[in-house]
Design an enzyme around this catalytic site. Structure first.
Site, PDB file in Angstrom:
ATOM      1  N   ASP A  70       0.862  -1.191   0.000  1.00 55.40           N
ATOM      2  CA  ASP A  70       0.000   0.000   0.000  1.00 55.40           C
ATOM      3  C   ASP A  70       0.894   1.237   0.000  1.00 55.40           C
ATOM      4  O   ASP A  70       2.074   1.162   0.367  1.00 55.40           O
ATOM      5  CB  ASP A  70      -0.914   0.026   1.233  1.00 55.40           C
ATOM      6  CG  ASP A  70      -1.851   1.237   1.225  1.00 55.40           C
ATOM      7  OD1 ASP A  70      -2.523   1.469   0.201  1.00 55.40           O
ATOM      8  OD2 ASP A  70      -1.908   1.965   2.228  1.00 55.40           O
ATOM      9  N   SER A  71       0.311   2.375  -0.374  1.00 58.54           N
ATOM     10  CA  SER A  71       1.056   3.633  -0.330  1.00 58.54           C
ATOM     11  C   SER A  71       1.474   3.948   1.112  1.00 58.54           C
ATOM     12  O   SER A  71       2.456   4.644   1.326  1.00 58.54           O
ATOM     13  CB  SER A  71       0.180   4.762  -0.864  1.00 58.54           C
ATOM     14  OG  SER A  71      -0.987   4.865  -0.072  1.00 58.54           O
ATOM     15  N   CYS A  73     -11.285   2.673  -0.523  1.00 58.72           N
ATOM     16  CA  CYS A  73      -9.928   3.079  -0.137  1.00 58.72           C
ATOM     17  C   CYS A  73      -9.619   2.328   1.147  1.00 58.72           C
ATOM     18  O   CYS A  73     -10.442   2.292   2.067  1.00 58.72           O
ATOM     19  CB  CYS A  73      -9.863   4.581   0.108  1.00 58.72           C
ATOM     20  SG  CYS A  73      -8.283   5.107   0.828  1.00 58.72           S
ATOM     21  N   CYS A 109      -4.291  -1.437  -2.197  1.00 63.76           N
ATOM     22  CA  CYS A 109      -4.452   0.002  -2.374  1.00 63.76           C
ATOM     23  C   CYS A 109      -5.326   0.191  -3.610  1.00 63.76           C
ATOM     24  O   CYS A 109      -4.990  -0.311  -4.693  1.00 63.76           O
ATOM     25  CB  CYS A 109      -3.078   0.632  -2.589  1.00 63.76           C
ATOM     26  SG  CYS A 109      -3.133   2.381  -3.014  1.00 63.76           S
ATOM     27  N   GLU A 168      -3.963   9.419   8.071  1.00 63.61           N
ATOM     28  CA  GLU A 168      -2.492   9.397   8.163  1.00 63.61           C
ATOM     29  C   GLU A 168      -1.998  10.306   9.298  1.00 63.61           C
ATOM     30  O   GLU A 168      -0.937  10.093   9.853  1.00 63.61           O
ATOM     31  CB  GLU A 168      -1.856   9.846   6.833  1.00 63.61           C
ATOM     32  CG  GLU A 168      -2.038   8.844   5.692  1.00 63.61           C
ATOM     33  CD  GLU A 168      -0.990   7.730   5.668  1.00 63.61           C
ATOM     34  OE1 GLU A 168       0.171   7.987   5.998  1.00 63.61           O
ATOM     35  OE2 GLU A 168      -1.361   6.589   5.323  1.00 63.61           O
ATOM     36  N   HIS A 222      -7.788   2.915   3.526  1.00 61.35           N
ATOM     37  CA  HIS A 222      -7.677   3.704   4.759  1.00 61.35           C
ATOM     38  C   HIS A 222      -9.041   3.887   5.452  1.00 61.35           C
ATOM     39  O   HIS A 222      -9.089   4.144   6.655  1.00 61.35           O
ATOM     40  CB  HIS A 222      -7.163   5.120   4.465  1.00 61.35           C
ATOM     41  CG  HIS A 222      -5.687   5.217   4.261  1.00 61.35           C
ATOM     42  ND1 HIS A 222      -5.038   4.637   3.205  1.00 61.35           N
ATOM     43  CD2 HIS A 222      -4.728   5.851   4.992  1.00 61.35           C
ATOM     44  CE1 HIS A 222      -3.742   4.919   3.285  1.00 61.35           C
ATOM     45  NE2 HIS A 222      -3.535   5.649   4.365  1.00 61.35           N
TER      46      HIS A 222
HETATM   47  N1  DGL Z   1      -5.030   3.381   0.705  1.00 63.94           N
HETATM   48  C1  DGL Z   1      -5.006   3.835  -0.642  1.00 63.94           C
HETATM   49  C2  DGL Z   1      -6.245   3.379  -1.395  1.00 63.94           C
HETATM   50  O1  DGL Z   1      -6.812   2.386  -1.080  1.00 63.94           O
HETATM   51  C3  DGL Z   1      -4.874   5.299  -0.891  1.00 63.94           C
HETATM   52  C4  DGL Z   1      -4.118   6.130   0.008  1.00 63.94           C
HETATM   53  C5  DGL Z   1      -3.380   7.211  -0.706  1.00 63.94           C
HETATM   54  O2  DGL Z   1      -3.984   8.196  -1.154  1.00 63.94           O
HETATM   55  O3  DGL Z   1      -2.194   7.032  -0.791  1.00 63.94           O
HETATM   56  O4  DGL Z   1      -6.665   3.990  -2.343  1.00 63.94           O
END
Ligand code: DGL
Length: 273
Positions: A10-11, A192, A73, A158, A194
């Site tokens: 993931d990012s 997403c 991600c 974050e 997150h």
């Molecule tokens: N967790 C990532 C996703 O599922 C995105 C987070 C980011 O913007 O880096 O899209």
């Protein structure tokens, strides 16, 4: 036998919500998690940049003996997966596999909606790519997909602000926009990785009776099924039940945040790409 872990990418921290469910359903395998925290968030970056960053991370996981990598991600799944699968894998590592999180989610969404109106919440990149609309259209052409980009939600997570009043403000604002587009929506995809961290606030601001789909369990079930169908990949994976976490940024910060995401203590290592 040397370790052949499943790579989870993931990012940043978001993929840990998926990792947690995968480990719950498939505890026997070894896992290597890579968070590109130094360059997160990916959500507002261009197609080319997300592709370039994601490919670098996938190559790193391949170098570290991952035969299978899951892009946990949505932004990377939307903007990089197809290119990696079709353009890069054939010459880079034809026997290795890279999977994403969008397809497993879109394959099952029709089992949840009764009104055939669903809402997708995601980063600006995921929403602009229209990946959810396109994929859902393949499996369930009768479903109307309403989308809303929520660019502030990842920074809230974050920065550990997900329980704050600021989070209430942005979550309400985006959910209101979504429901202005379609008041028949009965199912929401958290597109997403997150966003599960924001689930309490999301539920607070949603109308009654809406089903909220988080991807962790769905992706884990899909991976279980994939491994049953692909003995040639499954047979190569080592089964020591270990987890190692790598971050491109500070391990101290990663460990603090990761313990919030996973509810367990995490000891990561820094890695240069
Ligand atoms: N967790 C990532 C996703 O599922 C995105 C987070 C980011 O913007 O880096 O899209």
């Amino acid at each position: 036998m040397s370790k052949k872990p499943i790579g989870i990418f993931d990012s940043g921290y978001g993929g840990l919500t998926v990792l947690k469910e995968i480990v719950k359903q498939l505890p026997q395998y070894d896992y290597l998690y890579l968070g590109d925290n130094a360059r997160a968030p990916y959500g507002t970056r261009s197609f080319e940049t997300v592709y370039e960053y994601t490919l670098e991370c996938v190559k790193k996981l391949f170098e570290m003996d991952c035969e299978l990598v899951v892009l946990a991600c949505n932004t990377a799944s939307a903007k990089a997966l197809r290119n990696i699968q079709q353009k890069d894998l054939p010459h880079l590592a034809p026997d290795k596999r890279v999977l994403g999180v969008i397809r497993p989610t879109t394959e099952v969404v029709g089992n949840y909606t009764k009104t055939n109106h669903i809402g997708v919440l995601g980063t600006s990149g995921t929403i602009a790519s229209n990946s959810y609309k396109i994929e859902i259209g393949k499996f369930f052409p009768e479903i109307v997909v309403h989308q809303e980009a929520c660019p502030m939600w990842v920074p809230l997570v974050e920065n550990n602000e997900f329980e704050s009043e600021g989070a209430d403000y942005f979550i309400k604002k985006n959910l209101d926009h979504l429901f202005e587009q379609g008041n028949k929506i009965d199912t929401i995809i958290l597109g997403c990785t997150h966003y599960p961290l924001l689930i309490n606030k999301i539920k607070k601001h949603l109308p009654q009776g809406i089903t909220v789909l988080s991807q962790g369990e769905i992706v884990a079930a899909s991976l279980t099924d994939y491994l049953k169908r692909h003995a040639e990949i499954e047979g190569k994976l080592s089964k020591g039940g270990t987890l190692e976490c790598l971050t491109t940024d500070s391990p101290e910060n990663f460990d603090k945040a990761a313990s919030i995401f996973t509810g367990a203590s995490v000891h990561s290592k820094h890695i240069d790409l």
